[in-house]
Design a protein around this motif. Sequence first.
Motif, short mmCIF file in Angstrom:
data_model
loop_
_atom_site.label_atom_id
_atom_site.label_comp_id
_atom_site.label_asym_id
_atom_site.label_seq_id
_atom_site.Cartn_x
_atom_site.Cartn_y
_atom_site.Cartn_z
N LYS A 160 0.96 -1.14 -0.05
CA LYS A 160 0.01 -0.08 0.13
C LYS A 160 1.11 1.35 0.08
O LYS A 160 1.86 1.27 0.43
N GLY A 161 0.54 2.15 -0.89
CA GLY A 161 1.17 3.49 -0.86
C GLY A 161 0.93 4.29 0.34
O GLY A 161 -0.30 4.74 0.46
N ARG A 162 1.64 4.36 1.29
CA ARG A 162 1.45 5.24 2.64
C ARG A 162 2.83 6.17 2.73
O ARG A 162 3.74 5.68 2.52
N GLU A 176 2.67 4.32 -5.52
CA GLU A 176 1.37 4.15 -5.04
C GLU A 176 0.39 5.38 -4.38
O GLU A 176 -0.68 5.63 -4.68
N LEU A 177 1.23 6.08 -3.84
CA LEU A 177 0.56 7.49 -3.19
C LEU A 177 0.31 8.50 -4.29
O LEU A 177 -0.69 8.85 -4.37
N ALA A 178 1.40 8.47 -5.30
CA ALA A 178 1.06 9.38 -6.72
C ALA A 178 -0.09 8.83 -7.25
O ALA A 178 -0.86 9.63 -7.89
N TRP A 217 0.62 10.18 -16.47
CA TRP A 217 1.89 10.28 -17.26
C TRP A 217 3.11 10.74 -16.76
O TRP A 217 4.50 10.39 -16.71
N PRO A 218 2.76 11.97 -16.39
CA PRO A 218 4.20 12.88 -15.82
C PRO A 218 4.63 12.30 -14.37
O PRO A 218 5.98 12.13 -14.24
N VAL A 219 3.90 11.56 -13.64
CA VAL A 219 4.24 10.62 -12.69
C VAL A 219 5.22 9.72 -12.87
O VAL A 219 6.34 9.32 -12.41
#
Length: 178
Positions: free
Chosen positions: A58-60, A107-109, A119-121
């Motif tokens: 998980k993105g935390r 995952e956060l992003a 796409w920029p991420v």
Amino acid sequence: MTGRWQMIAALTLCVAIFSVNWTVLNAAGSDLPLTPATDVMLTYAYPVALLGVLIPAKGRLNVLVWGLTAFGLVSALGAFTENAGMLIACRFGQGLAAAIVLRAGFELARTHFRGTTWWPVVAIPAVVALLGLISGPVIGAVIAEYATFRWILLICVPLTVIALVAVALFTPRARPAT
């Protein structure tokens, strides 16, 4: 710059540190206390550990912060180690910590960027990663020329602190409204 774009900047800084770090020790050469066999292990410990990015997580924000903290601590430990086995373990730890940060960060992003804004991420950090992989040996050669390989690892500590500050300041705490 909005909070989301600042978050991309913070993640890109992390990617830059990790990508340069991947190849920076390649130029240290004879300064490292290695046999040919341990040299191979040192070369591949970091990228093999980076495969940890495939582990579902998980993105935390707290996972991201703990991963960056671990990266800085393992870097410092590697700078002061005296044997090849411990140096290889530290490189593996760096790679695993980098994988944790990358997985949690992206995952956060993903929670803040949807559809065509995603796409920029991926693209911006990918370009920076490529530049980091290319510049790593040059940076390593310059540091090894004027100092020991230990400085290559030790310089990761203040860079990690800067990344921690950037992540803490620029990563949104709450999920965006859907």
